[in-house]
Write a protein that holds these residues in place. Structure first.
Motif, PDB file in Angstrom:
ATOM      1  N   THR A 191      -5.747   3.991  -0.381  1.00  0.00           N
ATOM      2  CA  THR A 191      -5.928   2.845  -1.272  1.00  0.00           C
ATOM      3  C   THR A 191      -6.340   1.642  -0.440  1.00  0.00           C
ATOM      4  O   THR A 191      -5.969   1.522   0.734  1.00  0.00           O
ATOM      5  N   SER A 192      -7.126   0.764  -1.045  1.00  0.00           N
ATOM      6  CA  SER A 192      -7.572  -0.432  -0.349  1.00  0.00           C
ATOM      7  C   SER A 192      -7.886  -1.516  -1.368  1.00  0.00           C
ATOM      8  O   SER A 192      -8.114  -1.240  -2.553  1.00  0.00           O
ATOM      9  N   THR A 193      -7.913  -2.756  -0.898  1.00  0.00           N
ATOM     10  CA  THR A 193      -8.348  -3.866  -1.734  1.00  0.00           C
ATOM     11  C   THR A 193      -9.875  -3.838  -1.855  1.00  0.00           C
ATOM     12  O   THR A 193     -10.580  -3.542  -0.888  1.00  0.00           O
ATOM     13  N   SER A 194     -10.382  -4.115  -3.050  1.00  0.00           N
ATOM     14  CA  SER A 194     -11.820  -4.171  -3.281  1.00  0.00           C
ATOM     15  C   SER A 194     -12.187  -5.520  -3.886  1.00  0.00           C
ATOM     16  O   SER A 194     -11.502  -6.011  -4.788  1.00  0.00           O
ATOM     17  N   THR A 195     -13.258  -6.107  -3.406  1.00  0.00           N
ATOM     18  CA  THR A 195     -13.772  -7.348  -3.992  1.00  0.00           C
ATOM     19  C   THR A 195     -14.964  -7.079  -4.898  1.00  0.00           C
ATOM     20  O   THR A 195     -15.567  -8.005  -5.431  1.00  0.00           O
ATOM     21  N   GLY A 240     -10.474   1.831  -4.212  1.00  0.00           N
ATOM     22  CA  GLY A 240     -10.507   0.428  -3.865  1.00  0.00           C
ATOM     23  C   GLY A 240     -10.320  -0.348  -5.151  1.00  0.00           C
ATOM     24  O   GLY A 240     -11.016  -0.092  -6.136  1.00  0.00           O
ATOM     25  N   VAL A 241      -9.370  -1.282  -5.177  1.00  0.00           N
ATOM     26  CA  VAL A 241      -9.005  -1.916  -6.439  1.00  0.00           C
ATOM     27  C   VAL A 241      -8.743  -3.403  -6.214  1.00  0.00           C
ATOM     28  O   VAL A 241      -8.186  -3.803  -5.191  1.00  0.00           O
ATOM     29  N   SER A 242      -9.153  -4.220  -7.170  1.00  0.00           N
ATOM     30  CA  SER A 242      -8.952  -5.661  -7.058  1.00  0.00           C
ATOM     31  C   SER A 242      -7.619  -6.059  -7.682  1.00  0.00           C
ATOM     32  O   SER A 242      -6.973  -5.265  -8.377  1.00  0.00           O
ATOM     33  N   SER A 243      -7.247  -7.302  -7.472  1.00  0.00           N
ATOM     34  CA  SER A 243      -5.960  -7.792  -7.957  1.00  0.00           C
ATOM     35  C   SER A 243      -5.910  -7.922  -9.479  1.00  0.00           C
ATOM     36  O   SER A 243      -4.836  -8.121 -10.043  1.00  0.00           O
ATOM     37  N   LYS A 244      -7.045  -7.792 -10.138  1.00  0.00           N
ATOM     38  CA  LYS A 244      -7.043  -7.895 -11.610  1.00  0.00           C
ATOM     39  C   LYS A 244      -6.385  -6.679 -12.263  1.00  0.00           C
ATOM     40  O   LYS A 244      -6.030  -6.720 -13.438  1.00  0.00           O
ATOM     41  N   PHE A 245      -6.228  -5.601 -11.489  1.00  0.00           N
ATOM     42  CA  PHE A 245      -5.615  -4.388 -12.028  1.00  0.00           C
ATOM     43  C   PHE A 245      -4.121  -4.388 -11.739  1.00  0.00           C
ATOM     44  O   PHE A 245      -3.715  -4.435 -10.578  1.00  0.00           O
ATOM     45  N   PRO A 246      -3.287  -4.278 -12.763  1.00  0.00           N
ATOM     46  CA  PRO A 246      -1.858  -4.113 -12.520  1.00  0.00           C
ATOM     47  C   PRO A 246      -1.539  -2.654 -12.208  1.00  0.00           C
ATOM     48  O   PRO A 246      -2.398  -1.765 -12.357  1.00  0.00           O
ATOM     49  N   LEU A 247      -0.327  -2.395 -11.808  1.00  0.00           N
ATOM     50  CA  LEU A 247       0.119  -1.039 -11.500  1.00  0.00           C
ATOM     51  C   LEU A 247      -0.109  -0.104 -12.680  1.00  0.00           C
ATOM     52  O   LEU A 247      -0.522   1.049 -12.510  1.00  0.00           O
ATOM     53  N   GLU A 248       0.154  -0.603 -13.884  1.00  0.00           N
ATOM     54  CA  GLU A 248       0.055   0.252 -15.068  1.00  0.00           C
ATOM     55  C   GLU A 248      -1.366   0.790 -15.269  1.00  0.00           C
ATOM     56  O   GLU A 248      -1.559   1.901 -15.796  1.00  0.00           O
ATOM     57  N   ALA A 249      -2.368   0.015 -14.849  1.00  0.00           N
ATOM     58  CA  ALA A 249      -3.747   0.487 -14.957  1.00  0.00           C
ATOM     59  C   ALA A 249      -3.984   1.681 -14.032  1.00  0.00           C
ATOM     60  O   ALA A 249      -4.609   2.679 -14.419  1.00  0.00           O
ATOM     61  N   LEU A 250      -3.463   1.593 -12.811  1.00  0.00           N
ATOM     62  CA  LEU A 250      -3.638   2.695 -11.874  1.00  0.00           C
ATOM     63  C   LEU A 250      -2.835   3.919 -12.288  1.00  0.00           C
ATOM     64  O   LEU A 250      -3.244   5.054 -12.027  1.00  0.00           O
ATOM     65  N   GLU A 251      -1.698   3.691 -12.940  1.00  0.00           N
ATOM     66  CA  GLU A 251      -0.947   4.827 -13.480  1.00  0.00           C
ATOM     67  C   GLU A 251      -1.779   5.586 -14.505  1.00  0.00           C
ATOM     68  O   GLU A 251      -1.754   6.830 -14.546  1.00  0.00           O
ATOM     69  N   GLU A 291       0.820  -1.216   0.000  1.00  0.00           N
ATOM     70  CA  GLU A 291       0.000   0.000   0.000  1.00  0.00           C
ATOM     71  C   GLU A 291       0.850   1.261   0.000  1.00  0.00           C
ATOM     72  O   GLU A 291       0.631   2.175  -0.812  1.00  0.00           O
ATOM     73  N   PHE A 292       1.830   1.332   0.881  1.00  0.00           N
ATOM     74  CA  PHE A 292       2.607   2.570   0.985  1.00  0.00           C
ATOM     75  C   PHE A 292       3.495   2.763  -0.242  1.00  0.00           C
ATOM     76  O   PHE A 292       3.694   3.892  -0.707  1.00  0.00           O
ATOM     77  N   GLY A 293       4.017   1.665  -0.765  1.00  0.00           N
ATOM     78  CA  GLY A 293       4.814   1.764  -1.981  1.00  0.00           C
ATOM     79  C   GLY A 293       3.977   2.228  -3.157  1.00  0.00           C
ATOM     80  O   GLY A 293       4.432   3.022  -3.993  1.00  0.00           O
ATOM     81  N   LEU A 294       2.724   1.755  -3.220  1.00  0.00           N
ATOM     82  CA  LEU A 294       1.820   2.158  -4.293  1.00  0.00           C
ATOM     83  C   LEU A 294       1.513   3.649  -4.204  1.00  0.00           C
ATOM     84  O   LEU A 294       1.591   4.372  -5.203  1.00  0.00           O
ATOM     85  N   ILE A 295       1.173   4.115  -3.013  1.00  0.00           N
ATOM     86  CA  ILE A 295       0.857   5.533  -2.846  1.00  0.00           C
ATOM     87  C   ILE A 295       2.066   6.397  -3.197  1.00  0.00           C
ATOM     88  O   ILE A 295       1.951   7.409  -3.904  1.00  0.00           O
ATOM     89  N   GLN A 296       3.230   5.983  -2.723  1.00  0.00           N
ATOM     90  CA  GLN A 296       4.433   6.761  -3.011  1.00  0.00           C
ATOM     91  C   GLN A 296       4.709   6.803  -4.507  1.00  0.00           C
ATOM     92  O   GLN A 296       5.070   7.849  -5.060  1.00  0.00           O
ATOM     93  N   HIS A 297       4.499   5.665  -5.186  1.00  0.00           N
ATOM     94  CA  HIS A 297       4.771   5.595  -6.619  1.00  0.00           C
ATOM     95  C   HIS A 297       3.811   6.494  -7.407  1.00  0.00           C
ATOM     96  O   HIS A 297       4.230   7.226  -8.315  1.00  0.00           O
TER      97      HIS A 297
END
Length: 348
Positions: free
Chosen positions: A134-138, A101-112, A15-21
């Motif tokens: 950010t959080s995991t979403s089902t 809130g995002v599920s595991s089907k999304f890679p980093l590039e999608a959030l970028e 989570e923290f790495g994602l936010i920082q990125h």
């Protein structure tokens, strides 16, 4: 959604790495932004102005369909629909927060892609991104944006401020976002039946963009300042013209007269609605997502607004007993009813 290069799993980021990125390139530009991302809370300083705050939630398969909504457009739109609420108060937006809130089907590039669109909107409208989560979403992709702004106390326009005799006005044109959605839904169904068929969007750019990439009307608020016009009441057109008129009437305890032939509808919206067997006026009244500004001004401001190309005078406010009425093109009078998105039926 994005190219075929190797995708980065979000589990690798944390989570923290994602936010920082996602936020590492953000720079604060507003004087009121004292501290942004990187602490437990943002610090804002508006000095002697009133603070305005609004928030919206966007849910996958409720508010957007990723089969035809590009992620960059979605990020842009998520910001715009929130800024619109601040402008609807006759204020200036200055900061936003974004939570996803995002599920595991999304890679980093999608959030970028999503954040790229959001940051384009922030830069264009001179708004600082100062926080989020950010959080995991089902349940698919969830986006929550909070917008923050300010205004002088005597400049804020409430829904309850309309006066009897006020002119009822609206910016831009209406119905385009709903009709654009009909095109996108039609092309989705064609694709699902035959994935080999390419979408046919030729010549419909304007109304497609009205749906996918709306623009909050900061320019109208700036125009008010330039014209020395203070709206008595204002609201943004997110749920359709009829719904928003009734909000102002009910909050202000007034009636109104709306003239159908004065409702601004772009020719492309009009023609495309007819192609779908829809009444263009109903699209404007009940379609939603246009994010134009509906407002009232005193009749003394008539000369200031009458020649503004992007403002239409569509009626006036009346005593409560007169009710909320629309005068049709044929001259008959009808109650204004907020029918919402389920009201659209094809004509025989």
């Amino acid at each position: 959604m994005f190219d075929n290069k190797e995708k980065t799993n979000l589990n690798e980021m944390g989570e923290f790495g994602l936010i920082q990125h996602l936020t590492q390139t953000i720079q604060l530009t507003n004087e009121s932004s004292v501290k942004g991302i990187g602490d437990d809370a943002a610090v804002l300083d508006f000095k002697d102005k009133k603070t305005l705050i609004s928030t919206d939630l966007l849910l996958e398969n409720v508010h957007f369909d990723l089969r035809y909504v590009p992620l960059k457009h979605l990020g842009y739109k998520a910001i715009q629909v929130n800024l619109s609420d601040i402008y609807a108060m006759n204020g200036i937006a200055s900061q936003v927060t974004i939570s996803i809130g995002v599920s595991s089907k999304f890679p980093l590039e999608a959030l970028e892609e999503l954040y790229a669109g959001a940051l384009i909107a922030c830069e264009k409208y001179k708004v600082d991104l100062v926080g989020g989560d950010t959080s995991t979403s089902t349940q698919g992709l969830v986006i929550s944006v909070t917008s923050i702004g300010y205004a002088e106390a005597d400049e804020i326009a409430y829904r309850s401020g309309a006066k009897e005799g006020d002119l009822l006005c609206v910016s831009g044109d209406l119905g385009g976002a709903y009709v654009g959605l009909q095109i996108l839904e039609r092309e989705k169904q064609i694709y699902l039946e035959n994935p080999e068929i390419q979408p046919d969007l030729e010549g419909k750019d304007y109304i497609i963009e009205r749906q996918l990439k709306p623009e909050a009307r900061k320019d109208v608020v700036e125009l008010f300042r330039h014209l020395h016009v203070k709206p008595h009441a204002m609201i943004d057109v997110s749920d359709g013209l009829a719904s928003e008129i009734l909000h102002i009437c009910n909050a202000s305890n007034l009636g109104c007269k709306l003239y159908e032939d004065k409702i601004p509808i772009d020719p492309m919206t009009y023609e495309t609605a007819r192609e779908f067997g829809l009444d263009p006026t109903v699209c404007a009244l009940s379609g939603g997502e246009d994010y134009e500004l509906l407002f009232t001004v005193p009749q003394s401001d008539y000369d200031k607004v009458k020649n503004q190309l992007d403002i239409s005078i569509i009626g006036y406010m009346t005593e409560p007993a007169a009710g909320q009425k629309m005068i049709s093109k044929s001259g008959s009078e009808h109650d204004i009813v907020a029918q919402g998105w389920n009201a659209f039926t094809k004509k025989d």
